[in-house]
Scaffold this motif. Sequence first.
Motif, PDB file in Angstrom:
ATOM      1  N   GLN A  46      81.228  84.402 103.377  1.00  0.00           N
ATOM      2  CA  GLN A  46      82.411  85.385 102.671  1.00  0.00           C
ATOM      3  C   GLN A  46      81.942  85.667 100.974  1.00  0.00           C
ATOM      4  O   GLN A  46      81.879  86.896 101.007  1.00  0.00           O
ATOM      5  N   LEU A  47      81.592  85.243 100.844  1.00  0.00           N
ATOM      6  CA  LEU A  47      80.700  84.768  99.444  1.00  0.00           C
ATOM      7  C   LEU A  47      79.582  86.322  99.306  1.00  0.00           C
ATOM      8  O   LEU A  47      78.897  87.030  98.008  1.00  0.00           O
ATOM      9  N   HIS A  48      78.554  85.767  99.829  1.00  0.00           N
ATOM     10  CA  HIS A  48      77.982  86.347 100.170  1.00  0.00           C
ATOM     11  C   HIS A  48      78.289  87.940 100.481  1.00  0.00           C
ATOM     12  O   HIS A  48      77.522  89.125  99.781  1.00  0.00           O
ATOM     13  N   ALA A  49      78.298  88.409 101.619  1.00  0.00           N
ATOM     14  CA  ALA A  49      79.265  89.150 102.384  1.00  0.00           C
ATOM     15  C   ALA A  49      79.764  90.255 101.077  1.00  0.00           C
ATOM     16  O   ALA A  49      80.043  91.636 101.460  1.00  0.00           O
TER      17      ALA A  49
ATOM     18  N   TRP B 145      68.132  86.166 100.472  1.00  0.00           N
ATOM     19  CA  TRP B 145      68.654  86.210 102.046  1.00  0.00           C
ATOM     20  C   TRP B 145      69.931  86.241 102.003  1.00  0.00           C
ATOM     21  O   TRP B 145      70.033  87.392 103.184  1.00  0.00           O
ATOM     22  N   GLY B 146      70.695  85.374 101.490  1.00  0.00           N
ATOM     23  CA  GLY B 146      71.851  84.975 101.486  1.00  0.00           C
ATOM     24  C   GLY B 146      72.703  83.435 101.486  1.00  0.00           C
ATOM     25  O   GLY B 146      71.345  82.853 100.937  1.00  0.00           O
TER      26      GLY B 146
ATOM     27  N   ALA C  37      69.056  82.635  92.142  1.00  0.00           N
ATOM     28  CA  ALA C  37      68.586  83.587  93.014  1.00  0.00           C
ATOM     29  C   ALA C  37      69.847  85.185  93.533  1.00  0.00           C
ATOM     30  O   ALA C  37      69.947  85.760  94.173  1.00  0.00           O
ATOM     31  N   GLY C  38      70.617  83.865  93.419  1.00  0.00           N
ATOM     32  CA  GLY C  38      71.803  84.553  93.848  1.00  0.00           C
ATOM     33  C   GLY C  38      72.683  84.518  95.441  1.00  0.00           C
ATOM     34  O   GLY C  38      73.392  84.567  95.323  1.00  0.00           O
ATOM     35  N   ALA C  39      72.005  83.542  95.700  1.00  0.00           N
ATOM     36  CA  ALA C  39      72.366  82.590  97.111  1.00  0.00           C
ATOM     37  C   ALA C  39      73.611  81.737  97.037  1.00  0.00           C
ATOM     38  O   ALA C  39      73.318  80.256  96.570  1.00  0.00           O
ATOM     39  N   PRO C  40      74.468  81.442  97.505  1.00  0.00           N
ATOM     40  CA  PRO C  40      74.905  80.845  97.901  1.00  0.00           C
ATOM     41  C   PRO C  40      74.877  79.073  98.714  1.00  0.00           C
ATOM     42  O   PRO C  40      74.201  80.179  99.875  1.00  0.00           O
ATOM     43  N   CYS C  41      74.830  78.346  98.026  1.00  0.00           N
ATOM     44  CA  CYS C  41      74.167  77.325  98.989  1.00  0.00           C
ATOM     45  C   CYS C  41      75.040  75.968  98.733  1.00  0.00           C
ATOM     46  O   CYS C  41      76.638  75.652  98.741  1.00  0.00           O
ATOM     47  N   ILE C  42      74.588  75.529  99.918  1.00  0.00           N
ATOM     48  CA  ILE C  42      75.267  74.158 100.404  1.00  0.00           C
ATOM     49  C   ILE C  42      74.460  73.117 100.544  1.00  0.00           C
ATOM     50  O   ILE C  42      73.685  72.924 101.081  1.00  0.00           O
ATOM     51  N   LEU C  43      74.500  72.410  99.365  1.00  0.00           N
ATOM     52  CA  LEU C  43      74.164  70.881  99.392  1.00  0.00           C
ATOM     53  C   LEU C  43      74.319  69.515 100.630  1.00  0.00           C
ATOM     54  O   LEU C  43      75.795  69.528 100.558  1.00  0.00           O
ATOM     55  N   LYS C  44      73.068  68.835 101.203  1.00  0.00           N
ATOM     56  CA  LYS C  44      73.169  68.191 102.368  1.00  0.00           C
ATOM     57  C   LYS C  44      72.653  67.017 100.963  1.00  0.00           C
ATOM     58  O   LYS C  44      71.801  66.969 101.450  1.00  0.00           O
ATOM     59  N   PRO C  45      73.130  65.805 100.320  1.00  0.00           N
ATOM     60  CA  PRO C  45      71.930  64.410 100.011  1.00  0.00           C
ATOM     61  C   PRO C  45      72.195  63.748 100.756  1.00  0.00           C
ATOM     62  O   PRO C  45      72.341  63.616 102.222  1.00  0.00           O
TER      63      PRO C  45
ATOM     64  N   ARG D 180      73.935  81.946 110.405  1.00  0.00           N
ATOM     65  CA  ARG D 180      74.796  82.108 109.019  1.00  0.00           C
ATOM     66  C   ARG D 180      73.940  81.759 107.883  1.00  0.00           C
ATOM     67  O   ARG D 180      74.226  82.391 106.530  1.00  0.00           O
ATOM     68  N   ILE D 181      73.590  80.745 107.810  1.00  0.00           N
ATOM     69  CA  ILE D 181      72.485  79.921 107.335  1.00  0.00           C
ATOM     70  C   ILE D 181      71.260  81.036 107.185  1.00  0.00           C
ATOM     71  O   ILE D 181      70.899  80.804 108.393  1.00  0.00           O
TER      72      ILE D 181
END
Length: 504
Positions: A72-75, A163-164, A189-197, A240-241
């Motif tokens: 949603q944020l990227h869109a 890219w997204g 880069a302006g890419a919303p990100c999800i971190l999986k540690p 979506r990734i």
Amino acid sequence: MHRDPVTSSDMNNATYSGQPLPELQNYIDGNFSTPAQDKQLTLTDANTGQPLQVRRSSDREQIQSALEAADQLHAQGSFEEMSGVERAELLERVADELAGDDYADIISRADSLTSGAIIRTTRKMAKLLPLVFRGAAAYLRAGHLDKLVPGPCGDVEYLRRPWGPALLIAPWNGPTAIGSHKVASALAAGAPCILKPSEFTPHSAIMMARAIHKAGLPKGAFQLTLGDRTIAGQMVEDPRIKAVSFTGGLSGGRAIARACADDFVPTQLELGGNNQLVVFEDADLDKAATGIAYGLTNLNGQWCRALGRLLVHESVKERLLDKVLSILATIRLGHSLDEESDMGPLVHKGQYDQIQRDLERLTSCGGRLLSATPLPQLPGYFIAPTLVDDCNATDTREEVFGPVAAVHTFKDDSEALVLANGTDLGLAGYVYSENTERAFAFARRMRTGGVKINGYSLLSIGEGTPRSAWGLSGLGEEGHAQSIEFFTGARVIGISPQDLLGGK
């Protein structure tokens, strides 16, 4: 020495040295939440095998919420359309937050306890954390993502845009340094990100989430999902990734590459390295011995650029090994929180058992184990740094991810080069020779991402230079510029001349 860890039902209030570990929480769409218990599995103290906390893992609904928030944020385009200066200010606020309130102390202690890396090393990494975000901010302020280049009808805009939504998967070794680099680069880069540690070392990611929350980043710009590889697999396969940055093992890298191949999703993969250290007959043997000992003991041998194979000229082998063993005899292998320890335990029982199997395999191939470091009187996952001599080179082509390295001799530079390029991995190399012209000439022919001459260090040796992976060591390059640009694609806009019809 090692004893199996005891079990426990719930250790959510676990402490070490009188301080609580950060609570295991997700950070999704601007809110913290507690994931479900992960099959009664526990995080353990690498020094003792004792349980610390019940592991927690995101469920499918939480994963979908994180994906939806990022998408949603990227869109909306608001985060992407921020100016570089505006995003730089956000990154600086994150850095300011991480620089205070004892973040470094909490992170370094948690990382030492769970990964086994000694506190002196994890403290250095934790203190670098604000600098990682400041470096990304400086890159934006320099205008690297928005340029004007000459064109036939005036200036042409050369833009780099995300890219997204990006998935970031960080490992248990170096969780703070690697995780923060991925996060800062994606956000820059302006890419919303999800971190999986890693499920074994999640605490620095939780502390980063706290800092990002306090810094006031837009909801969905950064999210944290706890769990094992199964939740990473769910996100990698989600359409979506749009980019995946992964640091880990070869099997995981291959799985990600396959999942991303059909839709050409960009992947940045840093996997492993059976790194070669070459010692010529004209080397300073004291200097080389120190480098070898460092390569075996830093981060307990559990890092991608650790020493894998020692290649030494036959005329100096025995003298060199004597010097190495003399140094290893002085290494204090002990509790990772002990300020006097030079080396700590392996991360967990599974890793300990794997290294034992590797040693058994090498001895069955004729290997002779050389070790001089006393084991501590602790029940954790301790293995002394070990050289393995007398194996055939074909038996040591695979990486041993621990404080173990094979020894091979060569007669001349040609034979040394065959050995140095004798694996499918190409992450790092090391050359020791007092003839620097010879050392550089040899290093240029090594099929590896980087070669350090007459020294062994944890960080890069050249400002702005990338960390590259060749062969099965991965795909792509990492560094301030390289990692930020990985999350972006080029967009070129300008006024064009009109060619005549018919090609006249």
